[in-house]
Design a protein around this motif. Structure first.
Motif, PDB file in Angstrom:
ATOM      1  N   CYS A 128       0.816  -1.216   0.000  1.00 16.26           N
ATOM      2  CA  CYS A 128       0.000   0.000   0.000  1.00 16.26           C
ATOM      3  C   CYS A 128       0.849   1.264   0.000  1.00 16.26           C
ATOM      4  CB  CYS A 128      -0.940  -0.002   1.208  1.00 16.26           C
ATOM      5  SG  CYS A 128      -2.215  -1.272   1.153  1.00 16.26           S
ATOM      6  N   VAL A 129       1.961   1.236   0.738  1.00 12.05           N
ATOM      7  CA  VAL A 129       2.850   2.405   0.775  1.00 12.05           C
ATOM      8  C   VAL A 129       3.393   2.701  -0.618  1.00 12.05           C
ATOM      9  CG1 VAL A 129       5.093   3.219   1.589  1.00 12.05           C
ATOM     10  CG2 VAL A 129       3.484   2.218   3.203  1.00 12.05           C
ATOM     11  N   VAL A 130       3.843   1.653  -1.310  1.00 12.86           N
ATOM     12  CA  VAL A 130       4.403   1.853  -2.644  1.00 12.86           C
ATOM     13  C   VAL A 130       3.313   2.213  -3.651  1.00 12.86           C
ATOM     14  CG1 VAL A 130       5.762   0.793  -4.483  1.00 12.86           C
ATOM     15  CG2 VAL A 130       6.291   0.292  -2.108  1.00 12.86           C
ATOM     16  N   LEU A 131       2.119   1.686  -3.445  1.00 13.34           N
ATOM     17  CA  LEU A 131       1.011   2.011  -4.339  1.00 13.34           C
ATOM     18  C   LEU A 131       0.742   3.510  -4.329  1.00 13.34           C
ATOM     19  CD1 LEU A 131      -1.057   0.563  -6.166  1.00 13.34           C
ATOM     20  CD2 LEU A 131      -2.624   0.560  -4.226  1.00 13.34           C
ATOM     21  N   LEU A 132       0.843   4.131  -3.167  1.00 14.81           N
ATOM     22  CA  LEU A 132       0.603   5.572  -3.057  1.00 14.81           C
ATOM     23  C   LEU A 132       1.729   6.405  -3.657  1.00 14.81           C
ATOM     24  CD1 LEU A 132      -0.912   5.789   0.537  1.00 14.81           C
ATOM     25  CD2 LEU A 132      -2.073   6.295  -1.607  1.00 14.81           C
ATOM     26  N   SER A 133       2.868   5.782  -3.918  1.00 16.37           N
ATOM     27  CA  SER A 133       3.952   6.533  -4.550  1.00 16.37           C
ATOM     28  C   SER A 133       3.626   6.879  -5.997  1.00 16.37           C
ATOM     29  CB  SER A 133       5.257   5.730  -4.491  1.00 16.37           C
ATOM     30  OG  SER A 133       5.207   4.609  -5.351  1.00 16.37           O
ATOM     31  N   ALA A 134       2.686   6.133  -6.618  1.00 16.14           N
ATOM     32  CA  ALA A 134       2.334   6.391  -8.019  1.00 16.14           C
ATOM     33  C   ALA A 134       1.695   7.769  -8.200  1.00 16.14           C
ATOM     34  CB  ALA A 134       1.437   5.285  -8.547  1.00 16.14           C
ATOM     35  N   PRO A 135       0.594   8.083  -7.479  1.00 14.44           N
ATOM     36  CA  PRO A 135       0.039   9.427  -7.657  1.00 14.44           C
ATOM     37  C   PRO A 135       0.954  10.532  -7.143  1.00 14.44           C
ATOM     38  CG  PRO A 135      -1.122   8.255  -5.895  1.00 14.44           C
ATOM     39  CD  PRO A 135      -0.257   7.256  -6.600  1.00 14.44           C
ATOM     40  N   PHE A 136       1.717  10.249  -6.077  1.00 10.59           N
ATOM     41  CA  PHE A 136       2.650  11.266  -5.576  1.00 10.59           C
ATOM     42  C   PHE A 136       3.712  11.599  -6.618  1.00 10.59           C
ATOM     43  CE2 PHE A 136       6.525  12.715  -3.600  1.00 10.59           C
ATOM     44  CZ  PHE A 136       6.099  13.634  -2.665  1.00 10.59           C
ATOM     45  N   SER A 137       4.352  10.566  -7.175  1.00 12.45           N
ATOM     46  CA  SER A 137       5.413  10.784  -8.154  1.00 12.45           C
ATOM     47  C   SER A 137       4.875  11.435  -9.417  1.00 12.45           C
ATOM     48  CB  SER A 137       6.089   9.454  -8.504  1.00 12.45           C
ATOM     49  OG  SER A 137       6.717   8.898  -7.373  1.00 12.45           O
ATOM     50  N   ALA A 138       3.666  11.024  -9.834  1.00 12.70           N
ATOM     51  CA  ALA A 138       3.066  11.621 -11.032  1.00 12.70           C
ATOM     52  C   ALA A 138       2.778  13.096 -10.809  1.00 12.70           C
ATOM     53  CB  ALA A 138       1.786  10.882 -11.395  1.00 12.70           C
ATOM     54  N   ALA A 139       2.266  13.449  -9.640  1.00 12.25           N
ATOM     55  CA  ALA A 139       1.961  14.853  -9.339  1.00 12.25           C
ATOM     56  C   ALA A 139       3.239  15.686  -9.285  1.00 12.25           C
ATOM     57  CB  ALA A 139       1.218  14.942  -8.008  1.00 12.25           C
ATOM     58  N   ARG A 140       4.283  15.161  -8.645  1.00  9.73           N
ATOM     59  CA  ARG A 140       5.537  15.900  -8.558  1.00  9.73           C
ATOM     60  C   ARG A 140       6.188  16.060  -9.930  1.00  9.73           C
ATOM     61  NH1 ARG A 140      10.322  13.844  -8.166  1.00  9.73           N
ATOM     62  NH2 ARG A 140       9.607  11.862  -7.319  1.00  9.73           N
ATOM     63  N   ALA A 141       6.184  14.979 -10.720  1.00  6.82           N
ATOM     64  CA  ALA A 141       6.802  15.041 -12.044  1.00  6.82           C
ATOM     65  C   ALA A 141       6.055  15.991 -12.969  1.00  6.82           C
ATOM     66  CB  ALA A 141       6.851  13.643 -12.661  1.00  6.82           C
ATOM     67  N   ALA A 142       4.722  16.040 -12.856  1.00 10.27           N
ATOM     68  CA  ALA A 142       3.928  16.928 -13.704  1.00 10.27           C
ATOM     69  C   ALA A 142       4.052  18.382 -13.267  1.00 10.27           C
ATOM     70  CB  ALA A 142       2.468  16.499 -13.668  1.00 10.27           C
ATOM     71  N   LEU A 143       4.286  18.610 -11.978  1.00 11.54           N
ATOM     72  CA  LEU A 143       4.418  19.973 -11.465  1.00 11.54           C
ATOM     73  C   LEU A 143       5.774  20.584 -11.797  1.00 11.54           C
ATOM     74  CD1 LEU A 143       3.148  22.245  -9.760  1.00 11.54           C
ATOM     75  CD2 LEU A 143       4.064  21.110  -7.722  1.00 11.54           C
ATOM     76  N   LEU A 144       6.804  19.755 -11.871  1.00 15.71           N
ATOM     77  CA  LEU A 144       8.166  20.267 -12.062  1.00 15.71           C
ATOM     78  C   LEU A 144       8.335  21.096 -13.340  1.00 15.71           C
ATOM     79  CD1 LEU A 144      10.857  20.206 -10.565  1.00 15.71           C
ATOM     80  CD2 LEU A 144      11.504  18.204 -11.934  1.00 15.71           C
ATOM     81  N   PRO A 145       7.804  20.674 -14.511  1.00 15.57           N
ATOM     82  CA  PRO A 145       7.958  21.517 -15.703  1.00 15.57           C
ATOM     83  C   PRO A 145       7.241  22.864 -15.602  1.00 15.57           C
ATOM     84  CG  PRO A 145       7.408  19.261 -16.323  1.00 15.57           C
ATOM     85  CD  PRO A 145       7.201  19.379 -14.837  1.00 15.57           C
ATOM     86  N   GLU A 146       6.241  22.972 -14.708  1.00 10.96           N
ATOM     87  CA  GLU A 146       5.591  24.259 -14.509  1.00 10.96           C
ATOM     88  C   GLU A 146       6.484  25.221 -13.729  1.00 10.96           C
ATOM     89  OE1 GLU A 146       1.642  24.050 -12.924  1.00 10.96           O
ATOM     90  OE2 GLU A 146       1.208  22.132 -13.899  1.00 10.96           O
ATOM     91  N   LEU A 147       7.369  24.680 -12.909  1.00 14.67           N
ATOM     92  CA  LEU A 147       8.270  25.511 -12.110  1.00 14.67           C
ATOM     93  C   LEU A 147       9.565  25.830 -12.842  1.00 14.67           C
ATOM     94  CD1 LEU A 147       7.976  23.607  -8.687  1.00 14.67           C
ATOM     95  CD2 LEU A 147       6.532  25.444  -9.555  1.00 14.67           C
ATOM     96  N   LEU A 148       9.993  24.924 -13.722  1.00 17.55           N
ATOM     97  CA  LEU A 148      11.290  25.060 -14.389  1.00 17.55           C
ATOM     98  C   LEU A 148      11.106  24.979 -15.903  1.00 17.55           C
ATOM     99  CD1 LEU A 148      13.299  22.575 -12.132  1.00 17.55           C
ATOM    100  CD2 LEU A 148      13.112  25.048 -11.835  1.00 17.55           C
ATOM    101  N   GLU A 149      11.624  25.947 -16.623  1.00 20.87           N
ATOM    102  CA  GLU A 149      11.504  25.973 -18.076  1.00 20.87           C
ATOM    103  C   GLU A 149      12.863  25.760 -18.729  1.00 20.87           C
ATOM    104  OE1 GLU A 149       9.737  29.673 -19.143  1.00 20.87           O
ATOM    105  OE2 GLU A 149       7.755  29.160 -18.329  1.00 20.87           O
ATOM    106  N   GLY A 150      12.835  25.257 -19.983  1.00 21.43           N
ATOM    107  CA  GLY A 150      14.060  25.086 -20.751  1.00 21.43           C
ATOM    108  C   GLY A 150      15.062  24.178 -20.063  1.00 21.43           C
ATOM    109  N   ASP A 151      16.344  24.581 -20.118  1.00 21.33           N
ATOM    110  CA  ASP A 151      17.390  23.750 -19.523  1.00 21.33           C
ATOM    111  C   ASP A 151      17.353  23.783 -17.999  1.00 21.33           C
ATOM    112  OD1 ASP A 151      19.577  21.978 -20.235  1.00 21.33           O
ATOM    113  OD2 ASP A 151      20.895  23.425 -19.261  1.00 21.33           O
ATOM    114  N   ARG A 152      16.570  24.721 -17.422  1.00 21.65           N
ATOM    115  CA  ARG A 152      16.377  24.689 -15.968  1.00 21.65           C
ATOM    116  C   ARG A 152      15.732  23.368 -15.550  1.00 21.65           C
ATOM    117  NH1 ARG A 152      14.076  30.523 -13.775  1.00 21.65           N
ATOM    118  NH2 ARG A 152      15.990  31.731 -14.099  1.00 21.65           N
ATOM    119  N   TYR A 153      14.857  22.850 -16.419  1.00 23.81           N
ATOM    120  CA  TYR A 153      14.214  21.574 -16.097  1.00 23.81           C
ATOM    121  C   TYR A 153      15.250  20.461 -16.002  1.00 23.81           C
ATOM    122  CZ  TYR A 153      11.357  17.396 -16.445  1.00 23.81           C
ATOM    123  OH  TYR A 153      10.801  16.162 -16.207  1.00 23.81           O
ATOM    124  N   VAL A 154      16.217  20.450 -16.948  1.00 23.26           N
ATOM    125  CA  VAL A 154      17.258  19.427 -16.912  1.00 23.26           C
ATOM    126  C   VAL A 154      18.122  19.596 -15.668  1.00 23.26           C
ATOM    127  CG1 VAL A 154      19.259  18.486 -18.107  1.00 23.26           C
ATOM    128  CG2 VAL A 154      17.276  19.217 -19.417  1.00 23.26           C
TER     129      VAL A 154
END
Length: 431
Positions: A128-154
C-alpha cells in the motif's frame, strides 16, 4: 572580411551556443527547493527502510527468494494500481495529492514499525505504501515543468536525480551500519517521520494551484484518462522509445534486489553481511550521482540526447564481468561504473517532457513511472528466484548481458527519431 581555410566566412552558419542552466538559479526558486528538500528526506527514509526489510527477512528465512520477494514489493504495486491512480495528478490539484499521499504513507509505515508485526501484514503495508507513490510521483513530475523551463528543467531533474541517488547511497551504505545499532523497527519509525516532514515542507513551501482539468462536468473518468494516456505514450514512436529507455533499468537495478545474498558470498562473517550489503546497494547510486553531475554540467543539451544510447549500454556492460566472481572491491567498482551510465535517464526525461502536452503530463509520467517500478520489481523477483540455484554472481552477469542487447537495440531505434527532439531542445537552449 577574410575567409577561413575552409572557405567559409567567420561566424557564418554557426549555431548559437546552447545555454546551460546552473544549479544555483534552480535552487534559488523557493517552490522547487521545497519539493527538492521534501523528496530528499522521504527518499533517505525509504532506502533505510529497504535495508531494514531486507535484513529482517533474510535473518528470519535465510532465503534469497524471500528477501527478493519483499524487496520486489517495493516495486510491483504500480502494475495493479499505478496507471489508474497516476491520473489523479491531472484530475485534482497536484499539491493536494502529494500532501495526502505523504500523510497516508507516514501512518502506514508507522504501523510497520510496531515490533512483532506479522509477515503478511508487513507485506500488505509495504504494498500500500508503494502504491501511493504512483500518484505522488506523477503529481511531482507533472508539477516540475511548470516551475522550471528550458534547460532549468534538466538542471532541476539532475539535482533531483543526484538527490535520489545520494539518498540511496546514504540510506544503503550508512543504513546497514545504523541498523546494526538501532534495529530494523526503529529504522522504519524514522522512515515514517520523513514522510510527515515531507508533507509539512510541501504545505509551507508549494503554493496552491488549480487542477489541470478544471470543469467538474467535463472531467473524464479515470479509466478514460488512463486509456487516453496510454494511447498518447505508446502511439508515438518517439515517446515509445523513450519509455523503453526508462524501463531498461529493470536489468541494471536487479543486483540491488539480491545484494544481501550476494554479500553473503563475499564475506565469511555473518555479522558483516548487512554492512557489505549496504555497500553493494550504495555503489550504483554513488555512480549515478557522479554521472548525473558530469552529464548535466558539462554536456550540452543536444549532445546528451545523442549520447543516450551509449550511456544506456554502459549501465549494463560492466555487470557482465560479475560472472568472473571478482572480490568485493572489484564488484563495487563495476557497479559504480554501471551507475555512471544511468545518467542517460536525465536526457530521456527531458526529451519526454518536450513531447507531452502539459495537461496530460500527470497521466503520462504516471504510466512511465508505473512501468519503471514494475520492470524493476519483476527483474528483482526473477533475479531472486534464479539466485538460489545459479548463484547471485551469474544472475547479475546474465542481467547485464540481456540489458546490453536491449540497450543496443534501443540506441538504433533512437537514431531514427531523435532529430526532431534535438531541434526542440536546441531551440529552447538557445532562446
Amino acid at each position: 572580411m577574410a575567409a577561413t581555410k575552409s572557405g567559409r566566412l567567420p561566424g557564418r552558419h554557426r549555431r548559437p551556443a546552447e545555454r546551460q542552466a546552473t544549479y544555483g538559479e534552480v535552487i534559488a526558486l523557493g517552490e522547487f527547493r521545497a519539493l527538492w528538500i521534501g523528496q530528499g528526506l522521504s527518499l533517505l527514509g525509504d532506502q533505510l527502510s529497504r535495508v531494514a526489510l531486507s535484513v529482517l527477512v533474510f535473518e528470519g528465512t535465510q532465503s534469497a527468494l524471500a528477501t527478493a520477494s519483499v524487496y520486489a514489493l517495493t516495486y510491483l504495486p504500480p502494475i495493479i494500481g499505478g496507471p489508474l491512480l497516476a491520473g489523479l495528478a491531472d484530475r485534482y490539484p497536484r499539491r493536494r495529492i502529494m500532501i495526502i499521499c505523504d500523510v497516508l504513507r507516514a501512518v502506514m509505515v508507522a504501523l510497520m514499525a510496531i515490533p512483532g508485526t506479522h509477515f503478511l501484514a508487513l507485506c500488505v503495508l509495504v504494498f500500500c505504501v508503494v502504491l501511493l507513490s504512483a500518484p505522488f510521483s506523477a503529481a511531482r513530475a507533472a508539477l516540475l515543468p511548470e516551475l522550471l523551463e528550458g534547460d532549468r528543467y534538466v538542471a532541476g531533474s539532475a539535482l533531483q536525480n543526484m538527490t535520489n541517488q545520494g539518498a540511496q547511497m546514504l540510506g544503503f551504505a550508512v543504513g546497514g551500519a545504523l541498523i546494526m545499532g538501532m534495529g530494523p523497527y526503529r529504522a522504519l519509525a524514522l522512515d515514517a517521520a520523513t514522510f510527515m516532514a515531507s508533507a509539512l515542507i510541501i504545505v509551507s513551501g508549494v503554493r496552491r494551484r488549480r487542477a489541470p482539468v478544471r470543469s467538474d462536468a467535463g472531467r473524464p473518468s479515470m479509466w478514460t484518462m488512463t486509456r487516453t494516456g496510454a494511447k498518447l505514450v505508446f502511439g508515438d514512436r518517439r515517446l515509445r522509445t523513450l519509455v523503453l529507455f526508462a524501463w531498461l533499468c529493470g536489468f541494471y537495478v536487479l543486483p540491488e534486489g539480491i545484494a544481501t545474498p550476494y554479500a553473503a558470498r563475499l564475506t565469511d562473517d555473518p555479522g558483516q553481511i548487512s554492512f557489505v550489503a549496504g555497500l553493494l546497494m550504495g555503489a550504483m547510486p554513488t555512480g549515478t550521482v557522479v554521472g548525473a553531475f558530469l552529464f548535466s554540467r558539462y554536456v550540452p543539451p543536444s549532445k546528451r540526447l545523442r549520447a543516450m544510447g551509449w550511456m544506456a549500454m554502459l549501465t549494463c556492460a560492466p555487470l557482465i564481468l560479475c560472472v568472473m566472481r571478482p572480490p568485493l572491491a572489484a564488484v563495487l567498482i563495476l557497479w559504480f561504473i554501471s551507475g555512471v551510465g544511468g545518467a542517460y535517464q536525465l536526457a530521456a526525461n527531458a526529451a519526454f517532457v518536450q513531447c507531452v502536452p502539459a495537461e496530460q503530463r500527470g497521466q503520462a509520467f504516471g504510466l512511465v513511472q508505473s512501468g519503471l517500478l514494475a520492470s524493476q520489481g519483476v527483474g528483482i523477483l526473477i533475479g531472486g528466484a534464479a539466485a538460489n540455484p545459479l548463484g547471485p554472481e551469474l544472475v547479475v552477469a546474465m542481467a547485464g548481458a540481456a540489458g546490453l542487447v536491449s540497450a543496443a537495440a534501443l540506441a538504433v531505434l533512437w537514431r531514427g527519431s531523435r532529430g526532431e527532439v534535438i531541434e526542440k531542445v536546441r531551440a529552447e537552449a538557445t532562446s
